[in-house]
Design a protein around this motif. Structure first.
Motif, PDB file in Angstrom:
ATOM      1  N   ILE A  36       0.871  -1.176   0.000  1.00 43.38           N
ATOM      2  CA  ILE A  36       0.000   0.000   0.000  1.00 43.38           C
ATOM      3  C   ILE A  36       0.905   1.222   0.000  1.00 43.38           C
ATOM      4  CG2 ILE A  36      -1.717   1.300   1.329  1.00 43.38           C
ATOM      5  CD1 ILE A  36      -2.667  -1.399   2.459  1.00 43.38           C
ATOM      6  N   CYS A  37       0.545   2.249  -0.767  1.00 49.13           N
ATOM      7  CA  CYS A  37       1.432   3.390  -0.962  1.00 49.13           C
ATOM      8  C   CYS A  37       0.920   4.651  -0.280  1.00 49.13           C
ATOM      9  CB  CYS A  37       1.605   3.648  -2.463  1.00 49.13           C
ATOM     10  SG  CYS A  37       2.659   5.045  -2.805  1.00 49.13           S
ATOM     11  N   PHE A  38       1.796   5.328   0.457  1.00 50.24           N
ATOM     12  CA  PHE A  38       1.534   6.652   1.014  1.00 50.24           C
ATOM     13  C   PHE A  38       2.621   7.596   0.480  1.00 50.24           C
ATOM     14  CE2 PHE A  38      -0.842   5.705   5.288  1.00 50.24           C
ATOM     15  CZ  PHE A  38      -1.867   5.104   4.572  1.00 50.24           C
ATOM     16  N   GLU A  39       2.249   8.544  -0.332  1.00 51.24           N
ATOM     17  CA  GLU A  39       3.221   9.504  -0.884  1.00 51.24           C
ATOM     18  C   GLU A  39       3.187  10.785  -0.059  1.00 51.24           C
ATOM     19  OE1 GLU A  39       4.118  11.732  -5.187  1.00 51.24           O
ATOM     20  OE2 GLU A  39       2.702  10.054  -5.052  1.00 51.24           O
ATOM     21  N   PHE A  40       4.353  11.357   0.212  1.00 49.42           N
ATOM     22  CA  PHE A  40       4.414  12.559   1.043  1.00 49.42           C
ATOM     23  C   PHE A  40       5.554  13.458   0.574  1.00 49.42           C
ATOM     24  CE2 PHE A  40       7.025   9.288   3.016  1.00 49.42           C
ATOM     25  CZ  PHE A  40       8.206   9.958   3.304  1.00 49.42           C
ATOM     26  N   PRO A  41       5.474  14.779   0.818  1.00 53.44           N
ATOM     27  CA  PRO A  41       6.501  15.708   0.332  1.00 53.44           C
ATOM     28  C   PRO A  41       7.730  15.748   1.232  1.00 53.44           C
ATOM     29  CG  PRO A  41       4.784  16.928   1.451  1.00 53.44           C
ATOM     30  CD  PRO A  41       4.333  15.480   1.430  1.00 53.44           C
ATOM     31  N   VAL A  42       8.849  16.034   0.597  1.00 49.23           N
ATOM     32  CA  VAL A  42      10.110  16.284   1.291  1.00 49.23           C
ATOM     33  C   VAL A  42      10.466  17.754   1.082  1.00 49.23           C
ATOM     34  CG1 VAL A  42      12.580  15.730   1.356  1.00 49.23           C
ATOM     35  CG2 VAL A  42      10.899  13.915   0.977  1.00 49.23           C
ATOM     36  N   HIS A  43      11.064  18.371   2.067  1.00 48.50           N
ATOM     37  CA  HIS A  43      11.485  19.770   1.952  1.00 48.50           C
ATOM     38  C   HIS A  43      12.264  19.972   0.653  1.00 48.50           C
ATOM     39  CE1 HIS A  43      12.811  23.735   3.405  1.00 48.50           C
ATOM     40  NE2 HIS A  43      13.973  23.436   2.861  1.00 48.50           N
ATOM     41  N   PRO A  44      11.875  20.948  -0.171  1.00 50.05           N
ATOM     42  CA  PRO A  44      12.515  21.092  -1.489  1.00 50.05           C
ATOM     43  C   PRO A  44      13.970  21.524  -1.409  1.00 50.05           C
ATOM     44  CG  PRO A  44      11.083  22.961  -1.037  1.00 50.05           C
ATOM     45  CD  PRO A  44      10.843  21.974   0.065  1.00 50.05           C
ATOM     46  N   ILE A  45      14.762  20.982  -2.321  1.00 49.82           N
ATOM     47  CA  ILE A  45      16.165  21.389  -2.464  1.00 49.82           C
ATOM     48  C   ILE A  45      16.436  21.528  -3.960  1.00 49.82           C
ATOM     49  CG2 ILE A  45      18.557  20.925  -1.881  1.00 49.82           C
ATOM     50  CD1 ILE A  45      17.672  18.897   0.160  1.00 49.82           C
ATOM     51  N   GLN A  46      16.757  22.701  -4.416  1.00 49.14           N
ATOM     52  CA  GLN A  46      17.111  22.906  -5.812  1.00 49.14           C
ATOM     53  C   GLN A  46      18.425  23.664  -5.888  1.00 49.14           C
ATOM     54  OE1 GLN A  46      16.104  21.720  -8.666  1.00 49.14           O
ATOM     55  NE2 GLN A  46      17.694  22.894  -9.736  1.00 49.14           N
ATOM     56  N   GLU A  47      19.438  22.993  -6.394  1.00 48.38           N
ATOM     57  CA  GLU A  47      20.796  23.526  -6.401  1.00 48.38           C
ATOM     58  C   GLU A  47      20.888  24.896  -7.053  1.00 48.38           C
ATOM     59  OE1 GLU A  47      24.514  23.764  -5.246  1.00 48.38           O
ATOM     60  OE2 GLU A  47      23.252  22.022  -4.816  1.00 48.38           O
TER      61      GLU A  47
END
Length: 593
Positions: free
Chosen positions: A75-86
């Motif tokens: 079963i899948c739970f998708e969640f956000p991670v704090h963004p990092i863009q170089e």
């Protein structure tokens, strides 16, 4: 086996709490039968967003990951991670690596997840997610978003970052204007995905595979290729089996795995940011990895990959030539991979996984016995300038070697007059000041650019010479700094110096006009002044309150500056490395009601 998630969703011993935990998860359509079925609940740590264009394709790839998880009974739970863009984050994306790490640790520790798919890609997302997996130590697997397609400009390959470092000299001398400079930069980003050069992103994703944390063959697939979606599906399937077999990051990322990764890094011409990040991941596993280890295990390894910035090809070419499996095949055939018995999340040893891999284009991945360059790993330097810094030898150009390292009476060593800049603003403001009298015998020094000083550690050490010297044909000067440089840069800088000036390392004491000596044979870097003069300078600076650096601008800057370690220690948060296996089922947090 008893799953972590069952302590939330199916715990007859505590029906009141089970009811509270489960009822709100039903409101978007998932059923109680599913949540209490004993199926593993798999998290997808989603790093893709509009703020993170390099990783944005993960928003689509996650759909295939979900399909794989469900097909295997999860079963899948998708969640956000704090963004990092170089390329988008000020003052530097390195400031966010530890913040994203902390956030993901809390999610993996405090929510009903049995395993996790780590969606890696842009530079700092890879170590942040691997560090969190190391701390929590629940079954985990990494999935790269993949590099962009090859960029092209006027018939030539336009590599991410690398083409900009080259073009900025043409802009400085007036050979191109602002518009063409922007056109060149834009040409290097033709599709979804991260840098198509062997910068920090391609390096760290390749090393995630070399560590055994990605499915074999998955790191280098370009983001738009259909195989990227296919490997996403396979990754989703595999994480369910890893949960059922209770295979954890500590089973994969062993001391032996890190030594394999160091060798692979040298063979691919990997980024100077790799030691910072892998040293950090190792620290969270309780494994001591040092810059000395990078020289010991990696310096003698030859450069096999003819990929920018150390070569001429790009990520799409690297994949087609064989990618990471092709590099492993050359190392295995030569008998130089230190630990072929190290495990992979694919279920075999790396020796077994890559035993039948091949290289299809030896102009992109050279044979081990006919390499692009011999002994292409990092050299560690120390002296009264710093305790530890590194230099990437695979990008030492013939021009640089002839000018600075070929004195028959002093081979692989040079001396020069220091020109000192306090941060990137000072460098940009004064580089072309004729009063500095910069010539080709000078060494450019930048300080105030480390984890504390910048803060976070800025990619500024790859400094270009003054315009007047560029016009004379001097394309590079020796550079030293307590900051970092982009992995896409071909500059053979001495960088990641620790301790930094802001921590009162030796760089805080150097003055413009001092003579510096660099000796690659001895691994030394020194100011050529007496110990008495050094002590006097230190005492005077301490009396003034130490090396000055900009004030905190946000709460996180102050928090990180107060507890961050130096680059050679992985730039980790010092209190964090004592926390291990926090995801163990017998270490669950207290109930919330």
């Amino acid at each position: 086996m008893k799953l972590r998630s069952q302590k939330w969703f199916d715990n007859p011993e505590n029906p009141g709490m089970t009811a509270l935990y489960i009822e709100r998860y039903l409101n978007f359509g998932i059923t109680r039968e599913e949540l209490q079925s004993g199926k593993p609940i798999i998290g997808i740590a989603q790093t893709g967003s509009d703020l993170s264009p390099c990783n944005r394709h993960h928003v689509e790839l996650a759909k295939r990951v979900r399909d794989g998880i469900v097909s295997q009974g999860g079963i899948c739970f998708e969640f956000p991670v704090h963004p990092i863009q170089e390329t988008g984050r000020r003052p530097t994306a390195a400031l966010d690596r530890n913040l994203a790490y902390l956030g993901l640790v809390e999610v993996l520790h405090g929510y009903p997840l049995d395993g996790v798919v780590l969606t890696i890609g842009c530079d700092k997302t890879t170590p942040a997610l691997l560090m969190a997996a190391a701390t929590v130590n629940i079954p985990s697997i990494a999935l790269s978003v993949g590099p962009m397609l090859n960029g092209w400009h006027k018939g030539n390959r336009a590599g991410s970052g690398t083409v900009i470092w080259d073009a900025r000299q043409d802009l400085a001398t007036g050979e191109i204007d602002y518009k063409e400079f922007m056109d060149i930069a834009s040409a290097s980003a033709p599709s979804v995905g991260y840098c198509n050069t062997m910068g920090t992103a391609s390096t760290m994703n390749s090393l995630a595979e070399a560590l055994g944390m990605q499915l074999p063959g998955s790191a280098a697939i370009p983001a738009p290729y259909r195989e990227r979606g296919q490997i996403s599906y396979e990754t989703g399937k595999r994480i369910v089996d890893l949960v059922r077999d209770d295979v954890k990051p500590s089973d994969i990322m062993t001391r032996e795995a890190f030594e394999n990764a160091i060798v692979v890094n040298s063979a691919i011409g990997g980024s100077t940011n790799a030691p910072i990040h892998l040293n950090a991941v190792a620290a969270h596993l309780g494994i001591e990895l040092t810059n000395a280890d990078w020289q010991k295990h990696g310096h003698s390894t030859p450069l096999l990959c003819n990929v920018q910035p150390a070569g001429k090809y790009l990520g799409e070419d690297f994949h087609r030539a064989g990618g990471v499996p092709g590099v492993f095949s050359e190392l295995l055939k030569a008998g130089v991979l230190p630990h072929p018995d190290a495990r992979s999340v694919g279920g075999t040893t790396v020796g077994e996984a890559y035993a039948n891999s091949e290289v299809s284009n030896h102009d992109v991945i050279y044979p081990y016995d006919k390499p692009l360059k011999p002994a292409a790993g990092f050299v560690e330097l120390s002296g009264n300038l710093f305790d530890s810094a590194i230099m990437k030898t695979s990008v030492i150009s013939e021009h640089f070697r002839e000018r600075y390292l070929s004195n028959p009476d002093d081979m692989n060593a040079f001396e020069g007059r220091a020109i000192v800049f306090d941060g990137p603003e000072d460098y940009h403001d004064r580089l072309d000041d004729p009063a500095l009298k910069i010539d080709d015998s000078c060494i450019l020094v930048i300080r105030g650019a480390g984890p504390i000083g910048h803060p976070g550690g800025a990619e500024v050490v790859n400094m270009q010479p003054p315009t007047a010297l560029i016009k004379q044909g001097v394309s590079e000067l020796p550079c030293i700094g307590d900051g970092r440089q982009s992995g896409t840069s071909g500059s053979p800088s001495i960088l990641n110096a620790a301790p930094e000036a802001a921590a009162m390392g030796g760089l805080a004491l150097v003055q413009t006009g001092d003579m510096l000596r660099i000796d690659l044979n001895k691994g030394s870097a020194d100011i050529l002044i007496s110990e008495e003069e050094l002590a006097t300078r230190r005492s005077d600076l301490e009396a003034k309150g130490g090396y000055p650096y900009p004030a905190h601008q946000t709460p996180w800057q102050e928090i990180q500056r107060g507890m961050v370690d130096q680059f050679d220690k992985g730039m980790v948060l010092k209190p964090a490395t004592k926390y291990r296996n926090v995801g163990d089922i017998d270490k669950l947090a207290r109930d919330n009601h």
